[in-house]
Design a protein around this motif. Structure first.
Motif, mmCIF file in Angstrom:
data_model
loop_
_atom_site.group_PDB
_atom_site.id
_atom_site.type_symbol
_atom_site.label_atom_id
_atom_site.label_comp_id
_atom_site.label_asym_id
_atom_site.label_seq_id
_atom_site.Cartn_x
_atom_site.Cartn_y
_atom_site.Cartn_z
ATOM 1 N N UNK A 126 55.603 22.548 -32.149
ATOM 2 C CA UNK A 126 56.329 21.986 -33.283
ATOM 3 C C UNK A 126 55.499 20.841 -33.864
ATOM 4 N N UNK A 127 55.125 20.981 -35.122
ATOM 5 C CA UNK A 127 54.380 19.941 -35.827
ATOM 6 C C UNK A 127 55.374 18.987 -36.467
ATOM 7 N N UNK A 128 55.183 17.681 -36.248
ATOM 8 C CA UNK A 128 56.043 16.665 -36.852
ATOM 9 C C UNK A 128 55.197 15.803 -37.771
ATOM 10 N N UNK A 129 55.556 15.769 -39.036
ATOM 11 C CA UNK A 129 54.874 14.933 -40.022
ATOM 12 C C UNK A 129 55.871 13.878 -40.485
ATOM 13 N N UNK A 130 55.478 12.608 -40.367
ATOM 14 C CA UNK A 130 56.339 11.496 -40.757
ATOM 15 C C UNK A 130 55.760 10.866 -42.015
ATOM 16 N N UNK A 131 56.572 10.801 -43.064
ATOM 17 C CA UNK A 131 56.169 10.195 -44.333
ATOM 18 C C UNK A 131 57.059 8.981 -44.552
ATOM 19 N N UNK A 132 56.523 7.763 -44.274
ATOM 20 C CA UNK A 132 57.345 6.565 -44.451
ATOM 21 C C UNK A 132 57.633 6.278 -45.923
ATOM 22 N N UNK A 133 58.714 5.554 -46.142
ATOM 23 C CA UNK A 133 59.045 5.093 -47.488
ATOM 24 C C UNK A 133 58.431 3.706 -47.687
ATOM 25 N N UNK A 134 58.069 3.410 -48.926
ATOM 26 C CA UNK A 134 57.533 2.074 -49.238
ATOM 27 C C UNK A 134 58.634 1.033 -49.125
ATOM 28 N N UNK A 135 58.246 -0.174 -48.790
ATOM 29 C CA UNK A 135 59.207 -1.269 -48.633
ATOM 30 C C UNK A 135 60.019 -1.491 -49.903
ATOM 31 N N UNK A 136 59.369 -1.432 -51.040
ATOM 32 C CA UNK A 136 60.064 -1.700 -52.298
ATOM 33 C C UNK A 136 61.123 -0.634 -52.593
ATOM 34 N N UNK A 137 60.977 0.517 -52.025
ATOM 35 C CA UNK A 137 61.892 1.614 -52.311
ATOM 36 C C UNK A 137 63.161 1.546 -51.478
ATOM 37 N N UNK A 138 63.165 0.772 -50.423
ATOM 38 C CA UNK A 138 64.355 0.709 -49.582
ATOM 39 C C UNK A 138 65.478 -0.002 -50.349
ATOM 40 N N UNK A 139 66.696 0.497 -50.243
ATOM 41 C CA UNK A 139 67.788 -0.144 -50.950
ATOM 42 C C UNK A 139 68.078 -1.540 -50.385
ATOM 43 N N UNK A 140 68.426 -2.441 -51.269
ATOM 44 C CA UNK A 140 68.789 -3.790 -50.818
ATOM 45 C C UNK A 140 70.054 -4.199 -51.556
ATOM 46 N N UNK A 141 70.805 -5.036 -50.911
ATOM 47 C CA UNK A 141 72.072 -5.475 -51.484
ATOM 48 C C UNK A 141 71.795 -6.669 -52.391
ATOM 49 N N UNK A 142 72.405 -6.656 -53.542
ATOM 50 C CA UNK A 142 72.223 -7.735 -54.520
ATOM 51 C C UNK A 142 73.504 -8.552 -54.563
ATOM 52 N N UNK A 143 73.348 -9.835 -54.359
ATOM 53 C CA UNK A 143 74.500 -10.730 -54.378
ATOM 54 C C UNK A 143 75.004 -10.932 -55.808
ATOM 55 N N UNK A 144 76.295 -11.044 -55.944
ATOM 56 C CA UNK A 144 76.920 -11.233 -57.241
ATOM 57 C C UNK A 144 77.341 -12.706 -57.339
ATOM 58 N N UNK A 145 76.877 -13.343 -58.375
ATOM 59 C CA UNK A 145 77.226 -14.753 -58.579
ATOM 60 C C UNK A 145 78.546 -14.845 -59.324
ATOM 61 N N UNK A 146 79.291 -15.908 -59.032
ATOM 62 C CA UNK A 146 80.558 -16.087 -59.736
ATOM 63 C C UNK A 146 80.481 -17.260 -60.685
#
Length: 146
Positions: A126-146
């Protein structure tokens, strides 16, 4: 007892389907040149995880030295071959299902893939190929200001 209508063309259609199935091939052919690119295609799974894509390809009987993995212009290609046995025995096979020859699979990687950090390993066929995602592409939570 139910009566069935006789349709002679149904028999011809069934024969045509069976002949097509008999001569069907899984070969991958270049449409422009007509050259055969692959004799078979290995079964595989593609899984997306939060930080990477993982590809598992079933390659039993294929030696690591016969596998080539390339990445060019966002396209990942798995190419190789399963050699045929060189036994000179007089045994006659009743059925041959294991495919021999060249294989080729190509995938377009998404923009989030980090092409510089692709890795591969092979264990137990079984061949396993791992393709990482770029850091910038990872989802991040954005804070909402009030």
């Amino acid at each position: 007892m139910a009566l069935m209508r006789y349709e002679p063309l149904n028999l011809l259609n069934q024969l045509q389907r069976e002949v097509n199935h008999l001569f069907a091939t899984n070969r991958l052919v270049d449409e422009e040149t007509g050259h055969v690119l692959a004799d078979w295609m290995p079964a595989l799974d593609i899984k997306e995880e939060p930080g990477q894509f993982v590809i598992h390809a079933d390659l039993p009987g294929v030696e690591i030295k016969d596998i080539e993995i390339t990445l060019e212009k966002g396209t990942l290609a798995l190419k190789g071959q399963r050699a045929s046995e060189t036994k000179q025995e007089t045994e006659q096979y009743r059925r041959v299902e294991r495919v021999r020859g060249t294989f080729l699979r190509r995938f377009s990687l998404p923009d989030v893939a980090d092409a510089d950090k692709v890795s591969a390993k092979c264990k137990d066929g079984v061949l396993e190929v791992v393709v990482p995602k770029r850091e910038a592409a990872k989802p991040r939570r954005i804070a909402i200001e009030s």
